[in-house]
Enzyme design. Structure first.
Site, PDB file in Angstrom:
ATOM      1  N   LYS A  81       0.831  -1.115  -0.040  1.00  0.00           N
ATOM      2  CA  LYS A  81       0.147  -0.128   0.053  1.00  0.00           C
ATOM      3  C   LYS A  81       0.895   1.202   0.034  1.00  0.00           C
ATOM      4  O   LYS A  81       1.945   1.196   0.620  1.00  0.00           O
ATOM      5  CB  LYS A  81      -0.931  -0.020   1.243  1.00  0.00           C
ATOM      6  CG  LYS A  81      -1.976   1.026   1.409  1.00  0.00           C
ATOM      7  CD  LYS A  81      -2.835   0.739   2.530  1.00  0.00           C
ATOM      8  CE  LYS A  81      -4.073   1.603   2.749  1.00  0.00           C
ATOM      9  NZ  LYS A  81      -4.960   1.224   3.877  1.00  0.00           N
ATOM     10  N   SER A 156      -9.241   1.555   2.422  1.00  0.00           N
ATOM     11  CA  SER A 156      -8.441   2.184   1.608  1.00  0.00           C
ATOM     12  C   SER A 156      -7.285   1.607   0.778  1.00  0.00           C
ATOM     13  O   SER A 156      -6.430   2.182   0.186  1.00  0.00           O
ATOM     14  CB  SER A 156      -7.916   3.401   2.632  1.00  0.00           C
ATOM     15  OG  SER A 156      -7.169   2.537   3.902  1.00  0.00           O
ATOM     16  N   SER A 180     -10.129  -1.437   6.156  1.00  0.00           N
ATOM     17  CA  SER A 180      -9.420  -0.924   5.166  1.00  0.00           C
ATOM     18  C   SER A 180      -8.650  -2.010   4.422  1.00  0.00           C
ATOM     19  O   SER A 180      -8.085  -2.053   3.482  1.00  0.00           O
ATOM     20  CB  SER A 180      -8.622   0.409   5.472  1.00  0.00           C
ATOM     21  OG  SER A 180      -9.283   1.296   5.333  1.00  0.00           O
TER      22      SER A 180
END
Length: 490
Positions: A81, A156, A180
């Site tokens: 990420k 996310s 997330s």
């Protein structure tokens, strides 16, 4: 172009193939790079490419393999990420003012992946400030769902879930405070594990430009994402364990084994409803099918229990505590508006939106009382897990929905079986595990009638991460798991 035989293999399978010299690390890395270059113009999952260093790391892995070295991730392509620091690459969290920020050191979790032999291909896209279940920002644009490019991949960690579903390597690193890890896994039909709170040290998963120092961020965790359940354990074992410059001075990791190794030995509580936020018919149908299959496999399955904590109060408490933490970082003008709005709330207004507003303006005294209530909830969960080994429930109320980038999330709506609900109220489902720091594993259960992924989360006892992870493996083995998206199954 024909799809490579390696594109959708698990990390466990790839590791075995590397050991058996059926493929090289360079070949695996180049295969993943080729897929990214072929497909990512449509998906936009990989926002920062690091292909030259990846090829170099793959060559080093092949040399190590030839010497007979064995490491958990040796030669395996991995993505991370965008919010994880990787030396020399931008870390922006989607904030335009930070577009040029480049850390000089890797996050601890990235260092551990590299030390375990992982080959990092690049970084995956996120929403601004990691604050949405959609993954878009003005720096890198919008990430699309590989099953339907007009829909969200989740957030996310949406870039990571989309990358896994599209075949860009078998593993990715993500984070979770409002679902997330689990939400994007759910929306893209892959696996993810939200570890027990503080199991994986977060040093270097740091908002720019702040220094990467050991820090506990209330309820926030980092964890693994993958296309198979066994791969979650593989990556978790690399990421987990106390930070050596902090808790590691006095503590060592010793997670207990899974409670059971066979489906028929598990005692399971299966939940498909929430008094404040229902799950739609696709999700309920998938859960009903799973419950029937688990019962058929010999598991002891209950559909309700008086031991289960009060959904309403737990959700309200989570909204307050989450926004008490996140609200600390809001701009002064937003906070001023929140204070004005909170002052006008009726004491009888117990809506989730009202609780979020209260949380944004909460005093420290109010937070201390909420922390006491959370301790009581933890005690209730401990009592429940004396009678059950895991709880299975939804992650989100609907499959992936069309992109909606309207600026005020409280004004967005999510449609559940024909009725509109407030968009941020979806926090209620992932918050079940987040509030009390429990481990939760996201498991895909196939596709809806519209061809969109559906799935569940398996919530386990505190620090017994191996129990939901093992149950996820058994479910995958018995009933199947990831299904490649037709658009990218080439």
């Amino acid at each position: 172009m024909a799809r490579s035989e390696w594109s959708f293999k698990s990390a466990v399978e790839l590791s075995a193939a590397l050991t058996a010299k059926k493929v090289s690390a360079v070949e695996l890395t180049q295969d993943a790079i080729d897929r990214i270059e072929r497909h990512d113009g449509k998906v936009n999952a990989i926002c920062v490419r690091d292909f030259d260093r990846a090829r170099s790391a793959a060559r080093e892995a092949d040399v190590a393999l030839a010497r007979g070295e064995r490491k958990p991730l040796l030669g395996i392509p991995v993505t991370a990420k965008e919010s994880f620091n990787i030396a020399g690459l931008p870390t922006t969290w989607g904030w335009m003012p930070q577009k040029d920020f480049k850390p000089t050191e890797d996050a601890l979790s990235i260092s551990r992946v590299k030390n375990a032999g992982g080959v990092i291909l690049g970084k995956t896209n996120v929403p601004v400030g990691l604050g949405d279940w959609q993954s878009y920002n003005d720096i890198y644009g919008t990430t699309n769902n590989p099953y339907d490019l007009g829909r969200t991949p989740g957030g996310s960690s949406g870039g990571s879930s989309a990358a896994l579903a599209a075949g860009y390597g078998p593993l990715s690193l993500g984070s979770d405070i409002g679902g997330s890890l689990r939400v994007p896994a759910f929306h893209c039909g892959v696996y993810a594990h939200k570890p027990t709170y503080n199991l994986c040290p977060t040093r270097g998963h740091t908002p720019p430009p702040f220094p990467a120092v050991p820090m506990e961020r209330d309820m926030a965790v980092i964890g693994p994402m993958a296309r198979s359940a066994a791969d979650l354990t593989l990556l978790l074992d690399v990421m987990a364990g106390p930070d050596p410059v902090d808790l590691g001075i006095g503590y060592k990791l010793a997670l207990p084994d899974a409670r059971h190794d066979r489906l028929k030995d598990f005692r399971l509580l299966v939940i498909d409803s929430h008094p404040l936020l229902p799950a739609n018919s696709d999700i309920r149908s998938a859960i009903e099918t799973l419950a029937g299959r688990l019962t058929g496999a010999g598991a002891n399955v209950a559909r309700e229990s008086p031991l289960f904590p009060d959904f309403r109060e737990a959700s309200r408490l989570y909204m307050r505590m989450l926004m008490s933490f996140l609200g600390a970082f809001l701009p002064p003008d937003i906070l001023a508006g929140a204070r004005a709005g909170a002052a006008q709330l009726s004491p009888d207004d117990k809506s989730l939106a009202a609780e979020r507003l209260r949380g944004m303006t909460s005093s420290h005294q109010a937070w201390v009382f909420d922390e006491g209530a959370r301790a009581g909830l933890r005690a209730q969960w401990r009592q429940l897990f004396r009678s059950f080994d895991a709880v299975i429930c939804p992650i989100m109320p609907t499959p992936a929905y069309p992109h909606d980038h309207s600026p005020e999330q409280e004004k967005r709506r999510i449609n559940i079986d024909g009725k509109d609900h407030v968009y941020p109220d979806q926090l209620a489902w992932p918050g079940i595990a987040t509030l009390t720091g429990l481990p939760a594993t996201a498991v895909p259960l196939g596709l809806s009638k519209d061809g969109l992924p559906v799935g569940v989360q398996i919530i386990g006892p505190f620090l017994e991460d191996r129990t939901p992870l093992r149950l996820a493996e058994l479910i995958e083995c018995e009933f199947g798991g990831f299904q490649p998206p037709p658009l990218f199954n080439d």
